[in-house]
Scaffold this motif. Structure first.
Motif, PDB file in Angstrom:
ATOM      1  N   TRP A   4     -35.419  23.396 111.702  1.00 24.93           N
ATOM      2  CA  TRP A   4     -35.329  22.839 110.355  1.00 24.93           C
ATOM      3  C   TRP A   4     -33.959  23.111 109.748  1.00 24.93           C
ATOM      4  O   TRP A   4     -33.332  24.129 110.013  1.00 24.93           O
ATOM      5  CB  TRP A   4     -36.423  23.423 109.459  1.00 24.93           C
ATOM      6  N   SER A   5     -33.540  22.178 108.926  1.00 21.35           N
ATOM      7  CA  SER A   5     -32.253  22.326 108.255  1.00 21.35           C
ATOM      8  C   SER A   5     -32.361  23.341 107.124  1.00 21.35           C
ATOM      9  O   SER A   5     -33.462  23.777 106.766  1.00 21.35           O
ATOM     10  CB  SER A   5     -31.805  20.980 107.677  1.00 21.35           C
ATOM     11  N   ARG A   6     -31.239  23.672 106.553  1.00 20.79           N
ATOM     12  CA  ARG A   6     -31.247  24.450 105.318  1.00 20.79           C
ATOM     13  C   ARG A   6     -31.924  23.619 104.235  1.00 20.79           C
ATOM     14  O   ARG A   6     -32.148  22.411 104.408  1.00 20.79           O
ATOM     15  CB  ARG A   6     -29.833  24.813 104.898  1.00 20.79           C
ATOM     16  N   LYS A   7     -32.267  24.237 103.124  1.00 19.70           N
ATOM     17  CA  LYS A   7     -32.966  23.542 102.044  1.00 19.70           C
ATOM     18  C   LYS A   7     -31.978  22.993 101.013  1.00 19.70           C
ATOM     19  O   LYS A   7     -30.951  23.602 100.732  1.00 19.70           O
ATOM     20  CB  LYS A   7     -33.950  24.476 101.354  1.00 19.70           C
ATOM     21  N   TYR A   8     -32.353  21.854 100.481  1.00 21.84           N
ATOM     22  CA  TYR A   8     -31.603  21.221  99.408  1.00 21.84           C
ATOM     23  C   TYR A   8     -32.576  20.922  98.271  1.00 21.84           C
ATOM     24  O   TYR A   8     -33.795  21.024  98.449  1.00 21.84           O
ATOM     25  CB  TYR A   8     -30.936  19.940  99.904  1.00 21.84           C
ATOM     26  N   GLY A   9     -32.059  20.554  97.119  1.00 22.06           N
ATOM     27  CA  GLY A   9     -32.936  20.359  95.969  1.00 22.06           C
ATOM     28  C   GLY A   9     -32.798  18.999  95.321  1.00 22.06           C
ATOM     29  O   GLY A   9     -31.786  18.315  95.469  1.00 22.06           O
ATOM     30  N   PHE A  10     -33.836  18.586  94.604  1.00 17.64           N
ATOM     31  CA  PHE A  10     -33.790  17.407  93.750  1.00 17.64           C
ATOM     32  C   PHE A  10     -34.840  17.566  92.666  1.00 17.64           C
ATOM     33  O   PHE A  10     -35.728  18.419  92.761  1.00 17.64           O
ATOM     34  CB  PHE A  10     -34.028  16.108  94.547  1.00 17.64           C
ATOM     35  N   LYS A  11     -34.726  16.758  91.647  1.00 17.89           N
ATOM     36  CA  LYS A  11     -35.691  16.803  90.551  1.00 17.89           C
ATOM     37  C   LYS A  11     -36.146  15.391  90.222  1.00 17.89           C
ATOM     38  O   LYS A  11     -35.322  14.478  90.092  1.00 17.89           O
ATOM     39  CB  LYS A  11     -35.069  17.447  89.304  1.00 17.89           C
ATOM     40  N   THR A  12     -37.445  15.218  90.094  1.00 15.58           N
ATOM     41  CA  THR A  12     -37.978  13.927  89.685  1.00 15.58           C
ATOM     42  C   THR A  12     -37.830  13.773  88.172  1.00 15.58           C
ATOM     43  O   THR A  12     -37.802  14.761  87.437  1.00 15.58           O
ATOM     44  CB  THR A  12     -39.458  13.798  90.064  1.00 15.58           C
ATOM     45  N   PRO A  13     -37.729  12.551  87.673  1.00 14.58           N
ATOM     46  CA  PRO A  13     -37.579  12.364  86.228  1.00 14.58           C
ATOM     47  C   PRO A  13     -38.897  12.519  85.503  1.00 14.58           C
ATOM     48  O   PRO A  13     -39.974  12.476  86.113  1.00 14.58           O
ATOM     49  CB  PRO A  13     -37.071  10.923  86.126  1.00 14.58           C
ATOM     50  N   GLY A  14     -38.813  12.702  84.197  1.00 21.06           N
ATOM     51  CA  GLY A  14     -40.006  12.626  83.370  1.00 21.06           C
ATOM     52  C   GLY A  14     -40.444  11.173  83.254  1.00 21.06           C
ATOM     53  O   GLY A  14     -39.848  10.266  83.845  1.00 21.06           O
ATOM     54  N   THR A  15     -41.456  10.944  82.468  1.00 20.56           N
ATOM     55  CA  THR A  15     -42.007   9.585  82.364  1.00 20.56           C
ATOM     56  C   THR A  15     -41.362   8.779  81.242  1.00 20.56           C
ATOM     57  O   THR A  15     -41.692   7.608  81.071  1.00 20.56           O
ATOM     58  CB  THR A  15     -43.522   9.648  82.128  1.00 20.56           C
ATOM     59  N   GLY A  16     -40.439   9.372  80.502  1.00 18.82           N
ATOM     60  CA  GLY A  16     -39.831   8.668  79.374  1.00 18.82           C
ATOM     61  C   GLY A  16     -38.387   8.296  79.622  1.00 18.82           C
ATOM     62  O   GLY A  16     -38.056   7.583  80.562  1.00 18.82           O
ATOM     63  N   ALA A  17     -37.508   8.782  78.748  1.00 23.28           N
ATOM     64  CA  ALA A  17     -36.084   8.450  78.819  1.00 23.28           C
ATOM     65  C   ALA A  17     -35.470   8.972  80.117  1.00 23.28           C
ATOM     66  O   ALA A  17     -35.910   9.978  80.671  1.00 23.28           O
ATOM     67  CB  ALA A  17     -35.351   9.033  77.609  1.00 23.28           C
ATOM     68  N   PHE A  18     -34.458   8.272  80.580  1.00 28.00           N
ATOM     69  CA  PHE A  18     -33.737   8.718  81.773  1.00 28.00           C
ATOM     70  C   PHE A  18     -32.293   8.245  81.691  1.00 28.00           C
ATOM     71  O   PHE A  18     -31.929   7.408  80.851  1.00 28.00           O
ATOM     72  CB  PHE A  18     -34.405   8.206  83.048  1.00 28.00           C
ATOM     73  N   ALA A  19     -31.464   8.790  82.567  1.00 31.35           N
ATOM     74  CA  ALA A  19     -30.045   8.426  82.614  1.00 31.35           C
ATOM     75  C   ALA A  19     -29.633   8.196  84.059  1.00 31.35           C
ATOM     76  O   ALA A  19     -30.106   8.883  84.966  1.00 31.35           O
ATOM     77  CB  ALA A  19     -29.189   9.521  81.986  1.00 31.35           C
ATOM     78  N   PHE A  20     -28.762   7.234  84.268  1.00 32.17           N
ATOM     79  CA  PHE A  20     -28.239   7.014  85.607  1.00 32.17           C
ATOM     80  C   PHE A  20     -26.743   6.714  85.534  1.00 32.17           C
ATOM     81  O   PHE A  20     -26.225   6.265  84.501  1.00 32.17           O
ATOM     82  CB  PHE A  20     -28.991   5.892  86.328  1.00 32.17           C
ATOM     83  N   ALA A  21     -26.066   6.988  86.633  1.00 34.21           N
ATOM     84  CA  ALA A  21     -24.653   6.654  86.753  1.00 34.21           C
ATOM     85  C   ALA A  21     -24.522   5.361  87.521  1.00 34.21           C
ATOM     86  O   ALA A  21     -25.376   5.017  88.347  1.00 34.21           O
ATOM     87  CB  ALA A  21     -23.898   7.773  87.466  1.00 34.21           C
ATOM     88  N   VAL A  22     -23.452   4.625  87.270  1.00 26.11           N
ATOM     89  CA  VAL A  22     -23.161   3.421  88.036  1.00 26.11           C
ATOM     90  C   VAL A  22     -21.710   3.514  88.499  1.00 26.11           C
ATOM     91  O   VAL A  22     -20.818   3.869  87.723  1.00 26.11           O
ATOM     92  CB  VAL A  22     -23.429   2.140  87.206  1.00 26.11           C
ATOM     93  N   ALA A  23     -21.506   3.256  89.796  1.00 29.31           N
ATOM     94  CA  ALA A  23     -20.177   3.415  90.381  1.00 29.31           C
ATOM     95  C   ALA A  23     -20.075   2.557  91.628  1.00 29.31           C
ATOM     96  O   ALA A  23     -21.084   2.136  92.205  1.00 29.31           O
ATOM     97  CB  ALA A  23     -19.913   4.887  90.724  1.00 29.31           C
ATOM     98  N   GLY A  24     -18.862   2.318  92.066  1.00 26.72           N
ATOM     99  CA  GLY A  24     -18.682   1.526  93.271  1.00 26.72           C
ATOM    100  C   GLY A  24     -17.264   1.535  93.783  1.00 26.72           C
ATOM    101  O   GLY A  24     -16.376   2.172  93.207  1.00 26.72           O
ATOM    102  N   ASP A  25     -17.037   0.812  94.878  1.00 31.47           N
ATOM    103  CA  ASP A  25     -15.723   0.676  95.504  1.00 31.47           C
ATOM    104  C   ASP A  25     -15.097   2.036  95.795  1.00 31.47           C
ATOM    105  O   ASP A  25     -13.981   2.334  95.396  1.00 31.47           O
ATOM    106  CB  ASP A  25     -14.815  -0.181  94.625  1.00 31.47           C
TER     107      ASP A  25
END
Length: 651
Positions: A328-349
């Protein structure tokens, strides 16, 4: 921050001018400088950012050396000015805060200022307001109507020659000053925050991150002048560091927020012919073990894809991957969002692997790598839930080695990523490196472009439906008439994708967003390309009208453009679609604008670029039926993100 000796004060025009000079800072005349000493036990990246959605402050991101105190400068709204005039009585110093336009809160020591005189002076030294306040009244309110916009001097005199003077920038209209008396022994700033729970500075976020360490983020309210030191002790992910490090590991958005998708590469040996992901809760217990596909990719490589489902909202998880369910690999983390407001980034190129053309002054591959890594650190510091891409992740589609720097930033293993296929991505390697939800079946594959079937998909994120369309594929026919027929086939295919997405989530979303690569509304060099004009002629934008798309995110031109809401090819009188073209996210290939296009009446904002331009990205906040977005760019040699443009939409 201004400081004056404890003595009787006669305020006149000369003193006012001197006070303005002393209050000058490294920022604009509407901001004060806050100096924040920071120390981290390891070499780390530290970001200090204004409250979410705020445009009134200037933050900073800097790389710090281990165990060294560095002072970071930020710009806070003028008016957040706790001041002290006698080091021996610092705890009893007043605190003055600009709460909002035309509103000031003042906290005074009940002993040192129990019978205080409040005065306000104009720039010419003329006293405009004079009133007395008493500790006998818990709250004292002073107001003056119809004040002109400009700089003023606020003077507060107490007993025993206690006095304070500070500058205030007024936006015009009525001025209201609220004075509260607080107990002796607490600083005015602390008391004011407790009693009024308000300040111009607000709750800023300071974050320290370092490779192979658990990052730390906290909120604090900065004040003008020197702030208390911020000490960070980041701990190594000791329990998580055991195990192998997967190649090109990435985490992707799921079909909904209850699903998370994972992808990584391995050597194509017999020992690496399986795909598993373990999900752990915050206490380290295994929540699930999920399996997926493992197939041959590029030479001597195998790709692995797994989807974890039934995740709980607003929950911290850890995960580990395996090629055989033994190692098994080392462990990494993430978090799921709540059910209301959220934020996202947009990027490219991002164009990882870009090699400079020796015939011009473009930047090179190393700067592309550094630029993308820096952008990811800045995005991670803003605590977004995921990243929406507009394509061109690498520079040469068939070079697998270019995906290594793309997936190298730490945040690529912690923040879900939604990929869009750009023209520089058109290769099976894109299929291997991204684990996308709701992809169209091969039966819907367009014969003109072998990768179109995979590059288009959709996902539901709380109350927003995202549809990703593959406009990266080239039109390959010979004549313009044949290419137009080809473009219409693509647009019809896109129509089927959007229709399927909408039908799958009827009544579940308020917002409809489209991600794709080749912008149809730009002022950059590609805007007049035959291919893009044919897409428009084939009805791409009419398709956005048909489905009432709210926002279209695109790239390709490496320049920033925002249109006004549009419908039927013109500025909409109501509703309509806003088209955003994002700049490059990695400091490479800055294209000039087409002068014939910049004056269009439908263009709300554009940013002129050149070969020495700055990279950029957007942060979008979705809160129910309201959206606020800020587009940032930054100087890669250092400095804070610069707000390039803002956008607000509501329904």
């Amino acid at each position: 921050m201004n400081t004056f000796p404890s003595q009787k004060m006669s305020v006149n025009a000369a003193l006012f001018a001197a006070a303005l000079l002393l209050a000058a800072s490294a920022f604009s005349q509407t901001l004060d400088t806050a100096k924040v000493p920071v120390r981290v036990n390891v070499a780390a990246t530290v970001s200090i950012l204004p409250p979410s959605g705020s445009t009134g402050g200037v933050g900073v991101t800097r790389n710090l050396t281990a165990n060294t105190v560095d002072t970071l400068l930020i710009g806070i709204e003028r008016g957040a000015l706790p001041v002290s005039h006698n080091p021996q009585t610092r705890a009893n110093a007043p605190a003055v805060f600009k709460n909002s336009a035309g509103s000031i809160s003042v906290a005074l020591s009940a002993q040192s200022y129990r019978n205080a005189e409040i005065s306000l002076y104009a720039g010419n030294g003329k006293r405009l307001l004079r009133d007395k306040v008493s500790a006998q009244s818990p709250v004292n309110n002073i107001s003056r109507p119809n004040m002109a916009a400009g700089a003023y001097l606020l003077s507060i005199k107490g007993i025993n020659d206690n006095a304070v003077t500070t500058r205030y920038i007024h936006g015009g209209g009525s001025l209201n000053i609220g004075v509260a008396f607080v107990n002796e022994g607490a600083t005015g700033a602390e008391a004011l925050r407790k009693e009024a729970n308000s300040s111009a500075a607000g709750d800023w976020t300071i974050t320290a991150t370092a490779p192979e360490h658990i990052g730390e983020s906290r909120q604090f309210t900065p004040v003008a002048g020197i702030n208390p030191i911020q000490n960070f002790t980041l701990s190594q992910e000791a329990a998580d560091s055991a195990g192998f490090v997967p190649e090109a590991l990435g985490i992707g958005v799921g079909a909904t927020t209850s699903e998370q998708r994972f992808v990584w590469f391995s050597d194509s040996t017999a020992a690496n012919n399986k795909s598993f992901v373990r999900i752990f809760n915050a206490s380290g217990a295994i929540v699930s073990t999920d399996s997926g596909e493992a197939r041959g990719a590029s030479k001597d490589k195998r790709y692995h894809k797994v989807a974890a489902q039934n995740l709980s909202p607003n929950t911290e998880y850890r995960y580990s991957v395996s090629n055989n369910k033994t190692d098994w690999s080392r462990k990494y983390g993430f978090k799921t969002p709540g059910t209301g407001a959220f934020a996202f980034a947009v990027a490219g190129d991002m164009h990882q692997g870009y090699v400079p053309d020796p015939d011009n002054n473009r930047v090179g591959a190393q700067r592309a790598i550094i630029g993308w890594d820096t952008t990811m650190k800045r995005i991670a510091a803003r605590d977004v839930n995921f990243i929406a891409s507009v394509g061109d992740h690498i520079d040469t589609a068939d070079h697998d080695e270019f995906y290594k720097p793309f997936f190298a930033p730490t945040a690529m293993r912690n923040i879900p990523f939604s990929a869009a296929m750009g023209n520089h991505d058109i290769n099976d390697l894109f299929v291997y490196h991204f684990n996308l939800p709701n992809t169209a079946s091969r039966s819907l594959m367009i014969s003109y472009s072998p990768t179109t079937w995979y590059g288009s998909y959709w996902y539901l994120y709380n109350n927003a439906l995202f549809v990703v369309l593959n406009t990266g594929a080239y039109l390959i026919k010979s004549t313009s008439a044949e290419k137009l027929t080809e473009a219409r086939a693509h647009v019809n295919y896109f129509d089927s994708i959007i229709t399927k997405a909408r039908n799958a989530h009827i009544g579940k979303y308020d917002w409809l967003f489209v991600q794709h690569h080749k912008s149809t509304e730009s002022v950059g060099a590609h805007a007049q390309d035959e291919e893009i004009q044919l897409y428009k002629q084939a009805g791409f934008e009419l398709l956005m009208d048909k489905h009432n798309v709210d926002l279209v995110f695109a790239g390709h031109d490496h320049i920033y453009v925002r249109t006004k809401p549009m419908k039927n090819g013109s500025v909409a009188t109501s509703g309509g679609t806003v088209y955003l073209t994002l700049p490059t996210a990695s400091y490479t290939k800055f294209y000039p604008e087409e002068s014939s296009l910049v004056g269009g009446s439908h263009i709300a904002k554009y940013k002129k670029n050149n070969w020495n331009g700055w990279p950029g990205f957007g942060i979008v906040n979705v809160n129910g039926k309201s959206i606020s977005a800020i587009i940032y760019n930054y100087n890669t040699s250092g400095g804070a993100d610069v707000g390039l443009d803002t956008l607000s939409l509501s329904k």
